[in-house]
Write a protein that holds these residues in place. Structure first.
Motif, mmCIF file in Angstrom:
data_model
loop_
_atom_site.group_PDB
_atom_site.id
_atom_site.type_symbol
_atom_site.label_atom_id
_atom_site.label_comp_id
_atom_site.label_asym_id
_atom_site.label_seq_id
_atom_site.Cartn_x
_atom_site.Cartn_y
_atom_site.Cartn_z
ATOM 1 N N HIS A 107 -1.126 67.671 -72.776
ATOM 2 C CA HIS A 107 0.179 67.704 -73.439
ATOM 3 C C HIS A 107 1.285 67.288 -72.464
ATOM 4 N N ILE A 108 1.243 67.798 -71.248
ATOM 5 C CA ILE A 108 2.272 67.462 -70.258
ATOM 6 C C ILE A 108 2.118 66.012 -69.799
ATOM 7 N N ILE A 109 0.882 65.549 -69.643
ATOM 8 C CA ILE A 109 0.663 64.143 -69.293
ATOM 9 C C ILE A 109 1.293 63.249 -70.355
ATOM 10 N N GLU A 110 1.081 63.580 -71.627
ATOM 11 C CA GLU A 110 1.682 62.805 -72.721
ATOM 12 C C GLU A 110 3.202 62.796 -72.623
ATOM 13 N N GLU A 111 3.790 63.973 -72.365
ATOM 14 C CA GLU A 111 5.244 64.048 -72.243
ATOM 15 C C GLU A 111 5.746 63.180 -71.096
ATOM 16 N N LEU A 112 5.073 63.252 -69.959
ATOM 17 C CA LEU A 112 5.490 62.452 -68.801
ATOM 18 C C LEU A 112 5.399 60.959 -69.093
ATOM 19 N N LEU A 113 4.329 60.542 -69.751
ATOM 20 C CA LEU A 113 4.154 59.124 -70.036
ATOM 21 C C LEU A 113 5.095 58.637 -71.139
ATOM 22 N N ARG A 114 5.433 59.502 -72.060
ATOM 23 C CA ARG A 114 6.310 59.124 -73.172
ATOM 24 C C ARG A 114 7.770 59.092 -72.750
ATOM 25 N N ASP A 115 8.187 60.027 -71.919
ATOM 26 C CA ASP A 115 9.590 60.189 -71.549
ATOM 27 C C ASP A 115 9.919 59.326 -70.340
ATOM 28 N N THR A 116 10.614 58.235 -70.569
ATOM 29 C CA THR A 116 10.943 57.339 -69.456
ATOM 30 C C THR A 116 11.913 57.987 -68.481
ATOM 31 N N ASN A 117 12.605 59.044 -68.883
ATOM 32 C CA ASN A 117 13.494 59.760 -67.966
ATOM 33 C C ASN A 117 12.752 60.819 -67.158
ATOM 34 N N ALA A 118 11.493 61.104 -67.532
ATOM 35 C CA ALA A 118 10.735 62.154 -66.844
ATOM 36 C C ALA A 118 10.558 61.838 -65.370
#
Length: 160
Positions: A107-118
């Motif tokens: 879930h966190i990997i997905e968030e990091l890859l999806r969020d260009t501001n991450a």
């Protein structure tokens, strides 16, 4: 790497890494041991894939410690980026998540890859790894071995 986290990487054919068809990331369940993931590694190890095995620290899963889960996710992405450097762009990445332990990390990997501001939220060196994976990975596939759920005390008590 976070204390208590276990990560192994395997490429038994270092002379010809570009012949690998994909990179498989095994994300272990809560309380898993590396020897338990070894049987899944053996299934994937047919000279067609490279694999990375990662087990998040128990306390990260048990207490849903998001900073520790994010650190684990960034460590996984760093290893994926390291592997991608050896291949032509576009190699498929397969995430095989087991139960809540693997599901929370995925879930966190997905968030990091999806969020260009991450990648700009922290001064972490793994920021470049997130960007690199985002830019160079091919198709990303998910395999779920038992569907995870966020711990809920009332749901647990109601199921007893």
């Amino acid at each position: 790497m976070a204390p208590g986290a276990a990560t192994t990487t395997t490429d038994k054919n270092d002379d010809a890494p570009t012949q690998r068809a994909s990179i498989v990331v095994l994300l272990g369940w809560f309380g898993a041991q590396p020897r338990q993931l070894a049987k899944y590694e053996a299934l994937y190890d047919r000279n067609t894939v490279e694999f990375i095995s990662h087990i998040a620290p128990n306390r990260a899963i048990m207490f849903l410690n998001e900073p520790l889960l994010e650190q684990s996710a960034r460590n996984v992405l760093q290893q994926v980026a390291d592997r991608l450097h050896k291949h032509s762009p576009g190699i498929p990445i397969v995430f095989h998540a087991f139960s809540n332990g693997g599901g929370f990390i995925l879930h966190i990997i997905e968030e990091l890859l999806r969020d260009t501001n991450a990648t700009r939220k922290t001064g972490d060196d793994n920021n470049s790894a997130v960007d690199y994976v985002r830019q160079h990975a091919g198709t990303m596939v998910q395999i779920w071995d038992s569907a995870p759920a966020y711990p809920d005390y009332q749901a647990c008590m109601g199921s007893v």
